[in-house]
Enzyme design. Structure first.
Site, PDB file in Angstrom:
ATOM      1  N   ASP A  48       0.838  -1.191   0.000  1.00  0.00           N
ATOM      2  CA  ASP A  48       0.000   0.000   0.000  1.00  0.00           C
ATOM      3  C   ASP A  48       0.880   1.251   0.000  1.00  0.00           C
ATOM      4  O   ASP A  48       1.750   1.404   0.856  1.00  0.00           O
ATOM      5  CB  ASP A  48      -0.897  -0.009   1.244  1.00  0.00           C
ATOM      6  CG  ASP A  48      -1.825   1.188   1.297  1.00  0.00           C
ATOM      7  OD1 ASP A  48      -2.940   1.085   0.745  1.00  0.00           O
ATOM      8  OD2 ASP A  48      -1.451   2.225   1.890  1.00  0.00           O
ATOM      9  N   TYR A  53       2.694   9.838   0.292  1.00  0.00           N
ATOM     10  CA  TYR A  53       3.699   9.131   1.100  1.00  0.00           C
ATOM     11  C   TYR A  53       5.106   9.296   0.536  1.00  0.00           C
ATOM     12  O   TYR A  53       6.089   9.059   1.242  1.00  0.00           O
ATOM     13  CB  TYR A  53       3.400   7.625   1.159  1.00  0.00           C
ATOM     14  CG  TYR A  53       2.089   7.223   1.774  1.00  0.00           C
ATOM     15  CD1 TYR A  53       1.310   8.117   2.490  1.00  0.00           C
ATOM     16  CD2 TYR A  53       1.624   5.916   1.630  1.00  0.00           C
ATOM     17  CE1 TYR A  53       0.097   7.724   3.034  1.00  0.00           C
ATOM     18  CE2 TYR A  53       0.414   5.517   2.170  1.00  0.00           C
ATOM     19  CZ  TYR A  53      -0.348   6.427   2.865  1.00  0.00           C
ATOM     20  OH  TYR A  53      -1.537   6.029   3.400  1.00  0.00           O
ATOM     21  N   LYS A  83      -2.974   5.932  -3.975  1.00  0.00           N
ATOM     22  CA  LYS A  83      -4.083   6.835  -3.652  1.00  0.00           C
ATOM     23  C   LYS A  83      -3.885   8.211  -4.278  1.00  0.00           C
ATOM     24  O   LYS A  83      -2.759   8.713  -4.368  1.00  0.00           O
ATOM     25  CB  LYS A  83      -4.223   6.985  -2.129  1.00  0.00           C
ATOM     26  CG  LYS A  83      -4.310   5.671  -1.398  1.00  0.00           C
ATOM     27  CD  LYS A  83      -4.395   5.866   0.111  1.00  0.00           C
ATOM     28  CE  LYS A  83      -4.121   4.565   0.838  1.00  0.00           C
ATOM     29  NZ  LYS A  83      -2.683   4.224   0.853  1.00  0.00           N
ATOM     30  N   HIS A 116      -8.028   9.401  -1.660  1.00  0.00           N
ATOM     31  CA  HIS A 116      -7.431   9.318  -0.329  1.00  0.00           C
ATOM     32  C   HIS A 116      -8.340   9.883   0.770  1.00  0.00           C
ATOM     33  O   HIS A 116      -8.448   9.306   1.854  1.00  0.00           O
ATOM     34  CB  HIS A 116      -6.087  10.052  -0.318  1.00  0.00           C
ATOM     35  CG  HIS A 116      -5.123   9.525   0.684  1.00  0.00           C
ATOM     36  ND1 HIS A 116      -3.764   9.626   0.559  1.00  0.00           N
ATOM     37  CD2 HIS A 116      -5.313   8.876   1.855  1.00  0.00           C
ATOM     38  CE1 HIS A 116      -3.164   9.067   1.589  1.00  0.00           C
ATOM     39  NE2 HIS A 116      -4.095   8.618   2.393  1.00  0.00           N
TER      40      HIS A 116
END
Length: 323
Positions: A48, A53, A83, A116
């Site tokens: 994931d 990120y 996302k 997200h």
């Protein structure tokens, strides 16, 4: 690895490895890459990531190396989720964002692409930037964004589409115009945030619930240590001969959810997979159901000038799982 069948795409492995660390992008890329490779060796097949990120490229490098090293025969053996960040959650910007992610990951497709959060931010001038400013929050054009998410799936750039941090009410809104239903909803789930109402709603609608922060989000800006320091969970762990983390992960697994775990510690990576060959007792489950509920990701996108001015508005009154 047990799997969950989804409404679109291939089945999702029930345990996945998360790649977020806080602050975002702070962990040395070589560390993240090494941990992903060790996770693949340990048996993880579900990974994931997200644009915000800043680990998409690192994950892609690790997957490419795993294929070269023969740890997996091809990328197709893995389940990869990413996302859409809120600053790019605008009609006309969804497809370009996914294409950027795929370029970074050196992949032709994702297995799952998620919105997200159910909110947008004013468009950034630099499409590569991942801004976060509460002053720039705006209401998402949910129908416009979802139509472009559907186009991403029709083009084969992602095998399934879904959402993250959506309440029952927001899912109802989305389902009222969707021609492709969301395959999954990734939300905070742990023994103090049980999400019973949302889980039942998602089951009824054929949407797989996927849990993040199953240990309470330790190390995140919104976390506290309540889960890992919980006397009840410590007692259950001692009686079962397991760790507190294993008790939490087993509890989430028994709810029927997929679960995203995150550890850059190689021994804990393996420990987190040790949840399939034992069960909690009915008494354990009952005791966990009595824990007071709270949610960590409460007010990240709540602001006096934004579309959601209160926590209740953002979560539609579903702050605890039973409401």
């Amino acid at each position: 690895m047990p799997e969950a069948a989804l409404s679109s795409g291939k089945p999702m492995p029930r345990v996945g490895m998360g790649t977020a660390s806080f602050p975002f992008g702070a962990t040395d890329p070589s560390t993240v890459k090494d941990v992903v490779l060790r996770a693949i060796e340990a048996g993880y097949r579900h990974f994931d990531t997200a644009a915000v990120y800043q680990t998409e490229a690192i994950l892609g490098d690790a997957v490419a190396e795993a294929v070269r090293a023969g740890l997996v025969a091809s990328r197709d053996e893995l389940y990869i989720t990413s996302k859409l960040w809120v600053a790019h959650a605008h009609p006309g910007h969804v497809l370009p964002s996914l294409r950027r992610a795929l370029r970074k990951m050196q992949m032709e497709y994702l297995d799952l692409y998620l919105i997200h959060f159910p909110v947008s931010m004013r468009l950034a001038e630099d499409p590569e930037s991942m801004p976060y400013s509460k002053d720039d929050l705006v209401m998402m054009d949910m129908e416009g964004v979802w139509k472009e998410m559907e186009e991403c799936q029709r083009l084969g750039l992602t095998k399934a589409i879904g959402v993250s941090n959506f309440s029952c009410k927001k899912l109802e809104t989305l389902l009222s115009f969707a021609t492709i239903s969301p395959a999954a909803n990734q939300v905070e789930v742990h023994p103090y945030c049980r999400q019973n109402k949302l889980r039942e709603f998602c089951k009824e609608k054929g949407i797989q619930l996927c849990a993040y922060s199953p240990l309470g989000g330790k190390g995140t800006p919104w976390s506290n240590n309540a889960v890992m320091d919980c006397p009840l969970l410590k007692q259950i762990a001692m009686e079962r001969g397991k760790t507190i983390a294993q008790v939490c992960l087993r509890w989430v697994y028994e709810q029927g959810d997929c679960v995203i775990v995150k550890s850059f510690n190689k021994s804990r990576l393996r420990e987190n997979l040790g949840i399939f060959d034992w069960e909690l007792t009915n008494d354990d489950r009952h005791k966990i159901s009595t824990l007071p509920e709270w949610r960590g990701t409460l007010d990240i996108f709540v602001h006096k000038t934004g579309p959601y001015k209160t926590v209740d508005e953002f979560w539609d009154g579903e702050i605890t799982g039973d409401k």
